[in-house]
Scaffold this active site. Structure first.
Site, mmCIF file in Angstrom:
data_model
loop_
_atom_site.group_PDB
_atom_site.id
_atom_site.type_symbol
_atom_site.label_atom_id
_atom_site.label_comp_id
_atom_site.label_asym_id
_atom_site.label_seq_id
_atom_site.Cartn_x
_atom_site.Cartn_y
_atom_site.Cartn_z
ATOM 1 N N TYR A 63 -8.020 -63.686 0.405
ATOM 2 C CA TYR A 63 -8.861 -62.648 1.022
ATOM 3 C C TYR A 63 -8.247 -61.301 0.681
ATOM 4 O O TYR A 63 -7.040 -61.104 0.845
ATOM 5 C CB TYR A 63 -8.886 -62.835 2.555
ATOM 6 C CG TYR A 63 -9.634 -61.726 3.264
ATOM 7 C CD1 TYR A 63 -10.969 -61.890 3.629
ATOM 8 C CD2 TYR A 63 -9.019 -60.501 3.539
ATOM 9 C CE1 TYR A 63 -11.666 -60.863 4.254
ATOM 10 C CE2 TYR A 63 -9.716 -59.469 4.157
ATOM 11 C CZ TYR A 63 -11.030 -59.658 4.515
ATOM 12 O OH TYR A 63 -11.725 -58.643 5.111
ATOM 13 N N GLU A 94 -14.956 -55.722 0.503
ATOM 14 C CA GLU A 94 -14.307 -56.978 0.905
ATOM 15 C C GLU A 94 -14.544 -58.059 -0.153
ATOM 16 O O GLU A 94 -15.687 -58.354 -0.490
ATOM 17 C CB GLU A 94 -14.886 -57.443 2.244
ATOM 18 C CG GLU A 94 -14.236 -58.699 2.779
ATOM 19 C CD GLU A 94 -14.914 -59.187 4.059
ATOM 20 O OE1 GLU A 94 -16.099 -59.584 4.005
ATOM 21 O OE2 GLU A 94 -14.264 -59.148 5.107
#
Ligand code: ADP
Ligand code: MG
Length: 394
Positions: A115, A203
């Site tokens: 991530y 993101e």
């Protein structure tokens, strides 16, 4: 302004961020053709492609909006099931969103999912990078149960992006040896994309490491600061009217700040702070605001009329709370706008009007002489109680 994954990837590619080839498809046939273009052949194992719902919400994988297809025919049938589906994920709310298109992308050989995101960190007054080794579809659970597995690294505006930032993140992610410089290159490109396109969020979940040691962005959630759209032409052209509330589009056309909410008390207010306070006080009085609406400090009569019409056109609205403090704004302008809107649309719901400030007496006079049934109020508590009671029919 939110972008779709495929749009974000087009922008990222321009900054040299590694993404896989893919095609947008509005129909199953187009998805099938896209799979052929990606090198898939029916009846032969030539690889995989991924059919991905394009909506402004994450959590698509778990909601059945991301499917791995091994042939053009499979891409066709997955696209058929995804296009037109109502996708419900924790990010869409219980009502879900209608999927109108899919992105058909080459399939990656995933060794590890990380991530990595960049945000405007308002608390620290800088850009912060957030990273975790436990990327992929379970990141929300990681954040909730094992926050120590998530790194937040501030990148100050003075320093800008430096090599040590990526080395720190790489270390935290357990990336070692020759992979560090490969990772750094991707991270730096992401940072450049973030700054260059005035993002407030970028993101990548997952950023993957492939079996042959490459880093690729498999997902992209990109949000552009609305105030920068005047200089972000590419992003501006990506505006997808299917994904935005019609009333919010109308509001932006006439220069009003409007956000649709779930309640039934329409609020018309000037100034964002007062608008927030109005929503709070409606809630405190036991009601639910139907919207956030700030007509701005120097609204014209036309803008006020449009704003009031926007509120009245919402079928969920069972009452309207007008809460104005006339500083630069004059109370008589507000009153005239309200009266004008009510002339055009039949007023069928109760309206409580609290006016204070410049030209308040004139404003009140206009309203009382208009023949409209408007409940006057002098202070906010009283006004909030009055509208909540009126909506309940008391
Ligand atoms: P969402 O975050 O909305 O669930 P993602 O794009 O992250 O959607 O996809 C969900 C998962 O599907 C990813 O975590 C990854 O494991 C897998 N995936 C997505 N794109 C690809 C791809 N091109 N090739 C292989 N697997 C993929
Ligand atoms: Mg994702």
């Amino acid at each position: 302004m939110n972008l779709h994954e495929y749009q974000g990837k087009i922008i990222l590619k321009g900054y040299g961020v590694p993404v896989l080839p893919g095609f947008l498809a509005y129909t199953p046939r187009e998805a099938q053709k896209a799979a052929v273009n990606l090198g898939l052949v029916n009846g032969k194992s030539t690889g995989v492609c991924v059919v991905k719902a394009q909506v402004h919400a994450g959590g698509r994988g778990k909601a059945g909006g991301v499917k791995l297809a091994k042939s053009p025919d499979e891409a066709f049938s997955y696209a058929k099931s995804i296009i037109g589906m109502n996708l419900v994920s924790p990010q869409t709310g219980p009502e879900g969103v209608l999927v109108k298109k899919v992105y058909v992308e080459g399939g990656a050989n995933i060794k590890h999912e990380y991530y990595l995101s960049l945000i405007v960190d308002r608390q620290r007054g800088c850009i912060s990078a957030i990273a975790s080794k436990e990327g992929g579809m379970e990141i929300e659970e990681v954040a909730e149960h094992s926050p120590e597995k998530i790194l937040t690294l501030p990148i100050t505006l003075e320093s800008g992006f430096q090599e040590y930032h990526s080395r720190l993140v790489a270390k935290f992610l357990g990336i070692e040896g020759p992979l560090v410089s490969k990772f750094s290159k991707v991270f730096k490109s992401l940072y450049n994309a973030f700054k260059g396109t005035d993002c407030d969020l970028l993101e990548i979940n997952p950023l993957i490491q492939t079996a042959d040691g490459e880093f690729i962005c498999l997902d992209a959630k990109m949000s552009i600061d609305d105030n920068a759209l005047f200089r972000q032409r590419q992003a501006f052209n990506f505006l997808d009217y299917d994904e935005i509330d019609e009333r919010e589009i109308r509001a932006s056309e006439v220069g009003i700040n409007y956000v649709a909410l779930d309640g039934n008390i329409g609020c018309m207010v000037n100034g964002a702070g007062l608008a927030m306070a109005t929503m709070d006080i409606v809630k405190q009085a036991g009601g639910e605001p139907a919207n956030f609406l700030d007509v701005g400090g120097g609204a014209t009569k036309e803008q006020v009329t449009e704003a009031f019409k926007l509120i009245l056109k919402d079928a969920a609205v069972k009452g309207v709370f007008v809460n104005i403090f006339g500083g630069i704004m004059k109370c008589d302008v507000i009153a005239s706008g309200v009266i004008e809107a009510c002339k055009e649309l039949k007023l069928e719901v109760p309206v409580v009007c609290r006016l204070q400030g410049t030209n308040v007496e004139l404003g009140k006079k206009l309203l009382s002489e208009s023949g409209l049934k408007i409940i006057p109020a002098d202070d906010m508590d009283e006004a909030a109680d009055a509208i909540v009671k009126a909506v309940r029919g008391k």
